[in-house]
Design an enzyme around this catalytic site. Structure first.
Site, PDB file in Angstrom:
ATOM      1  N   SER A  63       0.837  -1.202   0.000  1.00  0.00           N
ATOM      2  CA  SER A  63       0.000   0.000   0.000  1.00  0.00           C
ATOM      3  C   SER A  63       0.865   1.242   0.000  1.00  0.00           C
ATOM      4  CB  SER A  63      -0.918   0.012   1.228  1.00  0.00           C
ATOM      5  OG  SER A  63      -1.588   1.261   1.350  1.00  0.00           O
ATOM      6  N   HIS A  64       0.293   2.350  -0.432  1.00  0.00           N
ATOM      7  CA  HIS A  64       0.982   3.637  -0.347  1.00  0.00           C
ATOM      8  C   HIS A  64       1.045   4.139   1.100  1.00  0.00           C
ATOM      9  CE1 HIS A  64       0.472   3.553  -4.652  1.00  0.00           C
ATOM     10  NE2 HIS A  64       1.172   4.676  -4.772  1.00  0.00           N
ATOM     11  N   SER A  65       0.235   3.551   1.951  1.00  0.00           N
ATOM     12  CA  SER A  65       0.157   3.993   3.344  1.00  0.00           C
ATOM     13  C   SER A  65       0.595   2.868   4.279  1.00  0.00           C
ATOM     14  CB  SER A  65      -1.284   4.402   3.684  1.00  0.00           C
ATOM     15  OG  SER A  65      -1.477   4.503   5.078  1.00  0.00           O
TER      16      SER A  65
END
Length: 240
Positions: free
Chosen positions: A16-18
């Protein structure tokens, strides 16, 4: 966050980007499948939003306990990073990057892996997660089934959900794992809807609350055993 590894089970990597999102999804999937290795990879090396190729490479190695790894991602660039990491592996065929809804796909893949399925089946479970909704059957005649009754090769029972919250995530996962081990096709019905008991997402979609009864119908070689195990799960409150 990583569940205990088992060499007979496919592992998962959540990209994920997070960092918070990756860890949250991994935590949920690991709760559903305690014997499956789930590795989260989120954010950049500096702690910002984005993806880190090196971290994904490490996660692939850490998640592979012998049966391969399914990789899920949230956005397009995360897919690119995951695919680059897989391509750089000594044996890319041991990894599958799947196009699936992140949360639902991770849960479906984890439960399928928990049952000992191979890489292709775990990947397919993730990819098919968006289609695992309960089926409404408003025109189906009312069922009048006796507990333990056998009719036309089917074994059926009315099962009271004795736990407080009914078929929420963890009980649904327990039920799905139970039937996955058996040679039986099992359907769970609540109200006008029915769900494949092997699908944790479909079971959760029934929204069957505690204190209510579900109808379990099983066919196949282990039909009676499937119904018996589900009854036992309910009797002990799904270990909640």
């Amino acid at each position: 966050m990583t569940a205990a590894a088992d060499t007979s089970r496919v592992g998962l990597v959540v990209v994920s980007h997070s960092d918070m999102l990756a860890n949250g999804v991994a935590e949920l999937a690991a709760q559903m499948a305690p014997d499956v290795t789930v590795q989260p990879v989120g954010g950049t090396e500096e702690g910002g939003l984005g993806t880190d190729y090196g971290a994904v490479v490490e996660a692939l190695a850490d998640a592979d306990s012998g049966a391969g790894v399914v990789v899920l991602y949230d956005l397009g660039s995360a897919k690119m990073t995951a695919e680059m990491a897989v391509e750089s592996a000594d044996d890319p065929t041991r990894y599958a990057v799947v196009d699936a809804p992140l949360v639902e796909g991770a849960v479906a893949a984890a439960v399928t892996a928990q049952g000992g399925a191979g890489l292709a089946d775990v990947a397919a479970a993730a990819e098919g997660a968006s289609n695992e909704a309960p089926t409404a059957t408003p025109n189906r005649p009312a069922l009048h089934l006796v507990q333990g009754a056998v009719s036309g090769g089917a074994v059926s029972a009315e099962v009271l959900l004795t736990n407080e919250v009914g078929l929420h995530a963890r009980p649904a996962a327990l039920l799905a794992r139970t039937v996955a081990e058996l040679d039986a096709d099992v359907v769970v019905r609540y109200g006008s809807e029915e769900a494949n008991a092997a699908s944790v997402l479909a079971l959760m979609g029934l929204s069957a609350p505690g204190g209510k009864s579900i109808t379990v119908v099983a066919t196949g070689k282990d039909a009676e055993e499937a119904v018996r195990r589900i009854e036992e799960l309910a009797e002990r409150g799904f270990d909640d």
